[in-house]
Scaffold this motif. Structure first.
Motif, mmCIF file in Angstrom:
data_model
loop_
_atom_site.group_PDB
_atom_site.id
_atom_site.type_symbol
_atom_site.label_atom_id
_atom_site.label_comp_id
_atom_site.label_asym_id
_atom_site.label_seq_id
_atom_site.Cartn_x
_atom_site.Cartn_y
_atom_site.Cartn_z
ATOM 1 N N ALA A 257 0.838 -1.194 0.000
ATOM 2 C CA ALA A 257 0.000 0.000 0.000
ATOM 3 C C ALA A 257 0.878 1.251 0.000
ATOM 4 O O ALA A 257 0.420 2.338 0.323
ATOM 5 C CB ALA A 257 -0.943 0.005 1.199
ATOM 6 N N SER A 258 2.156 1.051 -0.357
ATOM 7 C CA SER A 258 3.122 2.146 -0.530
ATOM 8 C C SER A 258 3.543 2.793 0.780
ATOM 9 O O SER A 258 3.839 3.994 0.816
ATOM 10 C CB SER A 258 2.561 3.216 -1.484
ATOM 11 O OG SER A 258 2.203 2.647 -2.726
ATOM 12 N N ASN A 259 3.594 2.009 1.843
ATOM 13 C CA ASN A 259 4.016 2.526 3.142
ATOM 14 C C ASN A 259 5.294 1.846 3.606
ATOM 15 O O ASN A 259 5.582 0.701 3.240
ATOM 16 C CB ASN A 259 2.938 2.270 4.205
ATOM 17 C CG ASN A 259 1.642 2.973 3.883
ATOM 18 O OD1 ASN A 259 1.610 4.184 3.695
ATOM 19 N ND2 ASN A 259 0.569 2.209 3.821
ATOM 20 N N PHE A 260 6.031 2.571 4.452
ATOM 21 C CA PHE A 260 7.161 1.994 5.162
ATOM 22 C C PHE A 260 6.981 2.295 6.640
ATOM 23 O O PHE A 260 6.609 3.416 7.013
ATOM 24 C CB PHE A 260 8.486 2.558 4.660
ATOM 25 C CG PHE A 260 9.680 1.812 5.181
ATOM 26 C CD1 PHE A 260 10.078 0.615 4.609
ATOM 27 C CD2 PHE A 260 10.410 2.300 6.260
ATOM 28 C CE1 PHE A 260 11.174 -0.088 5.094
ATOM 29 C CE2 PHE A 260 11.505 1.600 6.751
ATOM 30 C CZ PHE A 260 11.885 0.404 6.169
ATOM 31 N N TYR A 261 7.236 1.292 7.502
ATOM 32 C CA TYR A 261 6.884 1.370 8.915
ATOM 33 C C TYR A 261 8.097 1.168 9.814
ATOM 34 O O TYR A 261 9.010 0.405 9.488
ATOM 35 C CB TYR A 261 5.881 0.266 9.283
ATOM 36 C CG TYR A 261 4.617 0.220 8.483
ATOM 37 C CD1 TYR A 261 3.429 0.765 8.975
ATOM 38 C CD2 TYR A 261 4.580 -0.396 7.234
ATOM 39 C CE1 TYR A 261 2.246 0.691 8.257
ATOM 40 C CE2 TYR A 261 3.405 -0.475 6.498
ATOM 41 C CZ TYR A 261 2.249 0.075 7.016
ATOM 42 O OH TYR A 261 1.081 -0.002 6.292
ATOM 43 N N ARG A 262 8.025 1.806 10.972
ATOM 44 C CA ARG A 262 8.889 1.452 12.095
ATOM 45 C C ARG A 262 7.975 1.137 13.273
ATOM 46 O O ARG A 262 7.145 1.967 13.678
ATOM 47 C CB ARG A 262 9.839 2.584 12.462
ATOM 48 C CG ARG A 262 10.551 2.345 13.803
ATOM 49 C CD ARG A 262 11.619 3.375 14.080
ATOM 50 N NE ARG A 262 11.861 3.510 15.519
ATOM 51 C CZ ARG A 262 13.018 3.856 16.070
ATOM 52 N NH1 ARG A 262 14.067 4.097 15.300
ATOM 53 N NH2 ARG A 262 13.146 3.980 17.362
ATOM 54 N N LEU A 263 8.131 -0.088 13.831
ATOM 55 C CA LEU A 263 7.335 -0.516 14.978
ATOM 56 C C LEU A 263 8.218 -0.657 16.208
ATOM 57 O O LEU A 263 9.396 -1.013 16.113
ATOM 58 C CB LEU A 263 6.659 -1.866 14.712
ATOM 59 C CG LEU A 263 5.667 -1.984 13.563
ATOM 60 C CD1 LEU A 263 5.039 -3.373 13.580
ATOM 61 C CD2 LEU A 263 4.600 -0.920 13.641
ATOM 62 N N ASN A 264 7.594 -0.413 17.360
ATOM 63 C CA ASN A 264 8.241 -0.647 18.654
ATOM 64 C C ASN A 264 7.761 -2.001 19.167
ATOM 65 O O ASN A 264 6.594 -2.154 19.523
ATOM 66 C CB ASN A 264 7.865 0.451 19.641
ATOM 67 C CG ASN A 264 8.572 0.305 20.971
ATOM 68 O OD1 ASN A 264 8.862 -0.791 21.426
ATOM 69 N ND2 ASN A 264 8.837 1.426 21.627
ATOM 70 N N PRO A 265 8.627 -3.022 19.210
ATOM 71 C CA PRO A 265 8.162 -4.353 19.623
ATOM 72 C C PRO A 265 7.809 -4.444 21.100
ATOM 73 O O PRO A 265 7.063 -5.341 21.499
ATOM 74 C CB PRO A 265 9.342 -5.261 19.272
ATOM 75 C CG PRO A 265 10.539 -4.368 19.303
ATOM 76 C CD PRO A 265 10.059 -3.028 18.846
ATOM 77 N N ARG A 266 8.339 -3.537 21.914
ATOM 78 C CA ARG A 266 8.015 -3.588 23.349
ATOM 79 C C ARG A 266 6.580 -3.151 23.606
ATOM 80 O O ARG A 266 5.869 -3.755 24.401
ATOM 81 C CB ARG A 266 9.002 -2.702 24.127
ATOM 82 C CG ARG A 266 10.431 -3.234 24.104
ATOM 83 C CD ARG A 266 11.429 -2.266 24.697
ATOM 84 N NE ARG A 266 11.501 -1.012 23.943
ATOM 85 C CZ ARG A 266 12.174 -0.863 22.812
ATOM 86 N NH1 ARG A 266 12.825 -1.883 22.287
ATOM 87 N NH2 ARG A 266 12.193 0.309 22.199
ATOM 88 N N SER A 267 6.151 -2.096 22.904
ATOM 89 C CA SER A 267 4.779 -1.604 23.087
ATOM 90 C C SER A 267 3.832 -2.124 22.005
ATOM 91 O O SER A 267 2.632 -1.883 22.069
ATOM 92 C CB SER A 267 4.775 -0.076 23.085
ATOM 93 O OG SER A 267 5.246 0.421 21.845
#
Length: 413
Positions: A257-267
């Motif tokens: 869907a043309s996105n790039f993500y950064r996730l926090n695995p702790r939260s």
């Protein structure tokens, strides 16, 4: 983990579901056109040899110094008298993994909608299966690279197994131990096919897996006998076809869907999300020195983003899709070192960009499309082209130093 959603979040989830379905349908069509194509496998080195999956889905190796093709080391094969004759899987997309005297990989071939895959553990010594229990076969597509964990598991993402449609994918954990009596240790059902590489955080015994349904899974890979291994899930806006990256405590990935993500695995929450304007397949490349992550798209875009905030630093665009992972390295010319990014094009060539401003400052001329990742080995840049050739270049001035065909080791014209 259960999350309570407000109406706005519910609308976002519904929209994400629709986009995930649409992108998964488009992705299925795309892969059906490609399958089984191969020639995406990047070379890896170990000791005196370079290992790679060739255009027929055969693991082959090349001497890292002389670049001689080893005709006695290949898999799969059939015997023609006493001579080994290649008998390929059809496609090996992921780069091999070399560890503990074995080369691990996965590949598959399809006849219509029926696919047969094999997980490989091949002895570096003799090119034979390294597992005492023999071959490990699965009736499915095996697209992503296998992942070897610190607790000696070999993780493999799959599509649906056999003729089943549900579940549409799995994460399967094999024992890498050559004498293990039970080869498959466990498997986790997923909501979609796994098409990219898996990321592992060995410190927390967690694997991060993306699916064509747009779900990012955090899965417990500890040695305990668990009835439930899924720790948590995150729903992206589109299908996740590319590789998952775990870096310095954060998760990075793109979607269709043309996105790039950064996730926090702790939260289990979103740190930031960037609109990349086109499908993101290639792996994001963190650059600790610059505090940057480089993001590429199937539209030919290259972005440098602030790794902490996701803010845009610079952008550029090349001709051709970017599928292979770009290579970040220090180019040395006349004792002057310059940090650069080598970006493969699905049209032709690998372009060299200055990481300070994104300008193209050189090109590795390939005369062919490139969908594998360029690799730096022993002071050369190696590139696997869609012509089925392995070429190596001087990193400093991008001049071609040599080329062999990976089908039989013949020198290129």
């Amino acid at each position: 983990m259960r999350l309570l959603l407000n109406p706005r979040q519910i609308r976002r989830v519904l929209l994400a579901s629709v986009l995930a379905i649409l992108s998964a349908v488009a992705l299925t069509g795309c892969l059906n056109d490609l399958t089984p194509q191969g020639r995406w496998s990047a070379p890896v080195s170990d000791g005196n040899f370079i290992y790679i999956g060739n255009l027929d889905g055969v693991l082959v190796r090349v001497d890292a110094v002389s670049h001689a093709f080893d005709v006695n080391w290949l898999y799969p094969y059939e015997l023609d008298g006493v001579r080994k004759k290649p008998n390929g899987l059809g496609a090996i997309y992921g780069a091999p993994v070399v560890e503990n005297g074995a080369v691990y990989a996965a590949g598959y071939t399809c006849a219509g909608s029926n696919c047969d895959g094999e997980v490989l553990a091949v002895s570096t010594e003799n090119g034979e299966i390294a597992w005492n229990s023999g071959r490990a076969t699965l009736e499915t597509k095996l697209v992503g690279q296998v992942e070897l964990t610190a607790n000696d598991l070999l993780l493999v993402g799959t599509g649906a197994l056999g003729g089943d449609r549900e579940p549409p994918g799995y994460l399967i954990a094999f024992s890498s131990d050559p004498i293990a009596g039970r080869r498959i240790q466990w498997r986790v059902a997923l909501d979609g096919e796994v098409l990219g590489d898996i990321a592992v955080d060995n410190a927390t015994n967690t694997a991060y897996v993306g699916t064509a349904a747009g779900t990012l899974y955090a899965i417990d890979i500890s040695e305990e006998d668990l009835s439930e291994r899924v720790k948590w899930q995150y729903s992206a806006d589109g299908a996740i076809a590319g590789n998952i990256v775990f870096h310095s405590g954060a998760i990075y990935f793109g979607d269709l869907a043309s996105n790039f993500y950064r996730l926090n695995p702790r939260s289990q929450s979103l740190d930031w999300q960037f609109d990349a304007e086109a499908w993101v397949w290639a792996e994001g490349i963190p650059d600790e020195e610059k505090g940057t992550i480089y993001v590429s798209t199937l539209g030919g875009h290259i972005y440098a983003l602030n790794i902490s905030t996701g803010d845009l630093i610079w952008s550029n665009r090349i001709d051709g899709q970017i599928i292979g992972t770009p290579l970040l390295f220090d180019r040395v010319r006349n004792e002057f070192s310059q940090r650069v990014l080598a970006v493969p094009s699905g049209d032709e060539d690998v372009h060299v960009l200055n990481v300070n401003d994104g300008q193209i400052i050189g090109t590795f001329p390939t005369d062919s499309a490139v969908k594998s990742s360029p690799v730096l080995i022993n002071d050369f840049i190696y590139i696997h082209t869609l012509d089925g050739e392995l070429k190596w270049y001087s990193p400093s001035d991008q001049t071609l130093q040599g080329c062999i065909g990976l089908k039989d080791g013949g020198r290129c014209d």
